[in-house]
Design a protein around this motif. Structure first.
Motif, PDB file in Angstrom:
ATOM      1  N   SER A   1       0.793  -1.229   0.000  1.00 62.59           N
ATOM      2  CA  SER A   1       0.000   0.000   0.000  1.00 62.59           C
ATOM      3  C   SER A   1       0.824   1.277   0.000  1.00 62.59           C
ATOM      4  O   SER A   1       0.262   2.371  -0.085  1.00 62.59           O
ATOM      5  CB  SER A   1      -0.924   0.001   1.232  1.00 62.59           C
ATOM      6  N   ILE A   2       2.157   1.173   0.096  1.00 59.92           N
ATOM      7  CA  ILE A   2       2.976   2.387   0.174  1.00 59.92           C
ATOM      8  C   ILE A   2       3.738   2.615  -1.126  1.00 59.92           C
ATOM      9  O   ILE A   2       3.790   1.751  -1.998  1.00 59.92           O
ATOM     10  CB  ILE A   2       3.968   2.319   1.362  1.00 59.92           C
ATOM     11  N   ASP A   3       4.336   3.794  -1.257  1.00 60.86           N
ATOM     12  CA  ASP A   3       5.063   4.154  -2.478  1.00 60.86           C
ATOM     13  C   ASP A   3       6.258   3.226  -2.682  1.00 60.86           C
ATOM     14  O   ASP A   3       6.880   2.748  -1.720  1.00 60.86           O
ATOM     15  CB  ASP A   3       5.549   5.599  -2.385  1.00 60.86           C
ATOM     16  N   GLU A   4       6.610   3.032  -3.950  1.00 60.30           N
ATOM     17  CA  GLU A   4       7.660   2.074  -4.285  1.00 60.30           C
ATOM     18  C   GLU A   4       8.999   2.418  -3.645  1.00 60.30           C
ATOM     19  O   GLU A   4       9.748   1.525  -3.234  1.00 60.30           O
ATOM     20  CB  GLU A   4       7.823   1.972  -5.799  1.00 60.30           C
ATOM     21  N   ASP A   5       9.314   3.694  -3.528  1.00 62.80           N
ATOM     22  CA  ASP A   5      10.621   4.057  -2.975  1.00 62.80           C
ATOM     23  C   ASP A   5      10.737   3.757  -1.481  1.00 62.80           C
ATOM     24  O   ASP A   5      11.834   3.837  -0.916  1.00 62.80           O
ATOM     25  CB  ASP A   5      10.923   5.538  -3.248  1.00 62.80           C
ATOM     26  N   LEU A   6       9.625   3.371  -0.830  1.00 60.50           N
ATOM     27  CA  LEU A   6       9.653   3.044   0.596  1.00 60.50           C
ATOM     28  C   LEU A   6       9.564   1.540   0.862  1.00 60.50           C
ATOM     29  O   LEU A   6       9.778   1.095   1.983  1.00 60.50           O
ATOM     30  CB  LEU A   6       8.486   3.730   1.312  1.00 60.50           C
ATOM     31  N   LYS A   7       9.250   0.784  -0.170  1.00 56.43           N
ATOM     32  CA  LYS A   7       8.934  -0.632   0.022  1.00 56.43           C
ATOM     33  C   LYS A   7      10.112  -1.434   0.574  1.00 56.43           C
ATOM     34  O   LYS A   7       9.973  -2.187   1.539  1.00 56.43           O
ATOM     35  CB  LYS A   7       8.440  -1.254  -1.285  1.00 56.43           C
ATOM     36  N   LYS A   8      11.294  -1.291  -0.039  1.00 58.20           N
ATOM     37  CA  LYS A   8      12.425  -2.099   0.413  1.00 58.20           C
ATOM     38  C   LYS A   8      12.814  -1.722   1.842  1.00 58.20           C
ATOM     39  O   LYS A   8      13.130  -2.597   2.665  1.00 58.20           O
ATOM     40  CB  LYS A   8      13.613  -1.937  -0.525  1.00 58.20           C
ATOM     41  N   GLU A   9      12.773  -0.438   2.140  1.00 54.33           N
ATOM     42  CA  GLU A   9      13.096   0.014   3.495  1.00 54.33           C
ATOM     43  C   GLU A   9      12.136  -0.609   4.515  1.00 54.33           C
ATOM     44  O   GLU A   9      12.546  -1.035   5.597  1.00 54.33           O
ATOM     45  CB  GLU A   9      13.014   1.540   3.545  1.00 54.33           C
ATOM     46  N   GLU A  10      10.865  -0.665   4.160  1.00 57.39           N
ATOM     47  CA  GLU A  10       9.870  -1.264   5.043  1.00 57.39           C
ATOM     48  C   GLU A  10      10.157  -2.758   5.241  1.00 57.39           C
ATOM     49  O   GLU A  10      10.082  -3.275   6.366  1.00 57.39           O
ATOM     50  CB  GLU A  10       8.474  -1.072   4.443  1.00 57.39           C
ATOM     51  N   LEU A  11      10.493  -3.464   4.168  1.00 59.59           N
ATOM     52  CA  LEU A  11      10.786  -4.895   4.257  1.00 59.59           C
ATOM     53  C   LEU A  11      12.010  -5.172   5.128  1.00 59.59           C
ATOM     54  O   LEU A  11      12.009  -6.102   5.938  1.00 59.59           O
ATOM     55  CB  LEU A  11      11.000  -5.468   2.857  1.00 59.59           C
ATOM     56  N   VAL A  12      13.049  -4.367   4.963  1.00 59.53           N
ATOM     57  CA  VAL A  12      14.255  -4.538   5.769  1.00 59.53           C
ATOM     58  C   VAL A  12      13.931  -4.308   7.244  1.00 59.53           C
ATOM     59  O   VAL A  12      14.429  -5.015   8.129  1.00 59.53           O
ATOM     60  CB  VAL A  12      15.369  -3.598   5.290  1.00 59.53           C
ATOM     61  N   SER A  13      13.058  -3.343   7.518  1.00 62.85           N
ATOM     62  CA  SER A  13      12.637  -3.080   8.893  1.00 62.85           C
ATOM     63  C   SER A  13      11.904  -4.295   9.474  1.00 62.85           C
ATOM     64  O   SER A  13      12.172  -4.705  10.608  1.00 62.85           O
ATOM     65  CB  SER A  13      11.730  -1.848   8.928  1.00 62.85           C
ATOM     66  N   TYR A  14      10.979  -4.886   8.712  1.00 68.35           N
ATOM     67  CA  TYR A  14      10.281  -6.091   9.177  1.00 68.35           C
ATOM     68  C   TYR A  14      11.280  -7.204   9.467  1.00 68.35           C
ATOM     69  O   TYR A  14      11.217  -7.870  10.505  1.00 68.35           O
ATOM     70  CB  TYR A  14       9.313  -6.618   8.107  1.00 68.35           C
ATOM     71  N   TYR A  15      12.176  -7.405   8.508  1.00 70.76           N
ATOM     72  CA  TYR A  15      13.153  -8.491   8.581  1.00 70.76           C
ATOM     73  C   TYR A  15      13.992  -8.378   9.855  1.00 70.76           C
ATOM     74  O   TYR A  15      14.124  -9.338  10.626  1.00 70.76           O
ATOM     75  CB  TYR A  15      14.021  -8.425   7.334  1.00 70.76           C
ATOM     76  N   ASN A  16      14.524  -7.203  10.096  1.00 65.98           N
ATOM     77  CA  ASN A  16      15.366  -7.002  11.284  1.00 65.98           C
ATOM     78  C   ASN A  16      14.569  -7.109  12.573  1.00 65.98           C
ATOM     79  O   ASN A  16      15.054  -7.665  13.572  1.00 65.98           O
ATOM     80  CB  ASN A  16      16.071  -5.648  11.201  1.00 65.98           C
ATOM     81  N   THR A  17      13.347  -6.588  12.582  1.00 65.98           N
ATOM     82  CA  THR A  17      12.514  -6.658  13.785  1.00 65.98           C
ATOM     83  C   THR A  17      12.183  -8.097  14.138  1.00 65.98           C
ATOM     84  O   THR A  17      12.216  -8.489  15.307  1.00 65.98           O
ATOM     85  CB  THR A  17      11.212  -5.858  13.594  1.00 65.98           C
ATOM     86  N   ILE A  18      11.862  -8.908  13.135  1.00 64.41           N
ATOM     87  CA  ILE A  18      11.548 -10.319  13.380  1.00 64.41           C
ATOM     88  C   ILE A  18      12.764 -11.039  13.954  1.00 64.41           C
ATOM     89  O   ILE A  18      12.661 -11.787  14.935  1.00 64.41           O
ATOM     90  CB  ILE A  18      11.069 -10.996  12.085  1.00 64.41           C
ATOM     91  N   LEU A  19      13.931 -10.796  13.356  1.00 64.87           N
ATOM     92  CA  LEU A  19      15.143 -11.455  13.863  1.00 64.87           C
ATOM     93  C   LEU A  19      15.474 -10.988  15.277  1.00 64.87           C
ATOM     94  O   LEU A  19      15.806 -11.808  16.148  1.00 64.87           O
ATOM     95  CB  LEU A  19      16.316 -11.174  12.926  1.00 64.87           C
TER      96      LEU A  19
END
Length: 438
Positions: free
Chosen positions: A214-232
């Motif tokens: 649902s967010i702009d493309e330029d924010l997508k990878k940053e959001e995914l990296v944030s999820y990834y690190n938070t889960i770990l």
């Protein structure tokens, strides 16, 4: 940290609940909501499990929105145990205080529907939930980000009293709905093919986490990296009290960059130069938080299955791309990962089959019978057609199937090989459930 008081609890509850404000607008996920509403009729405890940010909390809020029309907002109590104001140690005394405060300030004597979000943060939650259930103090919904949420003593404690639903990131069909694209049949597909293919490329690259979609493309990878690190960090390192974040991160990255490939604990141990037990434990933790799933080589012998090589698949292709260097070089593996996820979300029990030098990517088991065989190949061409076909025919012949499917980029074709009907279908057609219409 300052001791939690009833005044502090009231402030937290007012921030999260909808007693004096409107519900947010969300894109509904119809299949999940229909299941939850069917579960509701049973009167049992409803449990939603799944990876962090897969949409569990949103489903709770959509269920609350529906309930509010029948019982009123005051009957609904939502508690988010990720709120840092609850402190580091939350137990049943905290739950008692929250419930007592709610009764005193909001709903003194009416029915209660209580929603406990990320309940694994509460020590002894299952005892409190069981008591609430048995004394009919409230109808209870809980969510958690661990597949072991209902394991061991906890499962025994509330056994027979709950119904569980696993929540995953968006399917491609749901992803299209988030982009306001409706595709119900092959006529819709034909009319919107260009838009559907464009959106599939986005889905393949960034995956199906609802907010990422649902967010702009330029924010997508940053959001995914944030999820990834938070889960770990939060769901594994902190929960299992590990000390070496870099070691965990390296193993997670290894699995995600080698997804779909055959592996074993021994081969990963050699590749990373880790202790065998460490590798086994870390992979188990990654599976518990739903980051990766494993697929085994089929055998009628359970013992042989358990000692066979394993393939690992990511819960979401967005994670694979977030930690990889090259999207274009990964497309074939991403196709296979997307098909695995789709089969899993359709409730299929799957294996791969490697026999006599031929391999079939997925075979589907229903009960004691194998009922389907699928090969996945991004670029099906003259050079690889024979290899892909022979693996599929091998699987079909092994289990007496008269038909198998090759899932590829854009080809639509039906052929017969050695008495086996082979249907070649585009991956978007398969994901949208339209394969029988072409």
């Amino acid at each position: 940290m300052q001791e939690l008081t009833k005044l502090g609890i009231t402030e937290i509850l007012n921030d999260w609940n909808y007693w004096k404000r409107d519900f947010e607008a969300y894109v509904p996920r119809t299949e999940y909501l229909n299941t939850i509403r069917r579960f509701r009729k049973s009167g049992e405890i409803i449990v939603l499990t799944g990876i962090r940010r897969s949409g569990k909390s949103t489903l709770l809020k959509l269920e609350m929105q529906d309930l509010a029309q029948h019982v009123g907002k005051e009957a609904l109590l939502y508690i988010n145990f990720e709120d840092p104001r609850f402190g580091d140690t939350i137990d049943t005394r905290t739950l008692d205080m929250i419930f007592e405060t709610y009764r005193e300030t909001i709903n003194p004597d009416g029915d209660v529907f209580i929603f406990l979000d990320e309940v694994q943060n509460v020590n002894g939650w299952e005892k409190w939930v069981r008591t609430a259930y048995e004394l009919q103090k409230a109808k209870v919904y809980v969510t958690g980000s661990s597949s072991r949420l209902l394991s061991g003593e906890i499962a025994t404690s509330i056994s027979g009293r709950y119904l569980q639903l696993a929540v995953y990131p968006l399917t491609f069909s749901e992803f299209l709905a988030f982009q306001n694209v409706e595709c119900k049949n092959i006529m819709d597909y034909s009319a919107k093919k260009i838009e559907i293919h464009r959106l599939f490329a986005e889905y393949l690259r960034y995956g199906g986490f609802p907010r990422v979609a649902s967010i702009d493309e330029d924010l997508k990878k940053e959001e995914l990296v944030s999820y990834y690190n938070t889960i770990l960090l939060k769901d594994i390192l902190s929960r299992f009290r590990l000390r070496n974040f870099e070691k965990l991160k390296k193993l997670a990255r290894y699995l995600l960059t080698n997804d779909t490939k055959q592996n074993s604990i021994n081969s990963i141990t050699r590749a990373l130069k880790y202790n065998y037990q460490t590798v086994e434990d870390y992979i188990d933790y990654l599976r518990q938080v739903y980051m990766v799933f494993e697929l085994r080589n089929f055998s009628y012998s359970l013992k042989k299955q358990l000692i066979s090589d394993t393939k690992y698949y990511a819960i979401d292709t967005g994670f694979v791309n977030a930690v990889s260097f090259s999207f274009s070089q990964n497309i074939g593996r991403l196709y296979e990962n997307v098909v695995f996820n789709e089969l899993m979300r359709r409730g299929k029990t799957t294996f791969f089959l490697n026999e006599g030098g031929s391999e079939c990517d997925f075979i589907v088991q229903e009960g004691n019978a194998i009922t389907g065989a699928y090969q996945v190949c991004y670029d099906l061409n003259e050079q690889n057609l024979q290899r892909e076909t022979s693996g599929l025919v091998m699987a079909c012949k092994t289990f007496g199937l008269t038909r198998g499917s090759i899932i590829t980029e854009s080809t639509i074709k039906t052929t017969v090989e050695d008495g086996v009907e082979i249907r070649i279908v585009p991956i978007t057609v398969f994901l949208l459930g339209l394969a029988e219409e072409v």
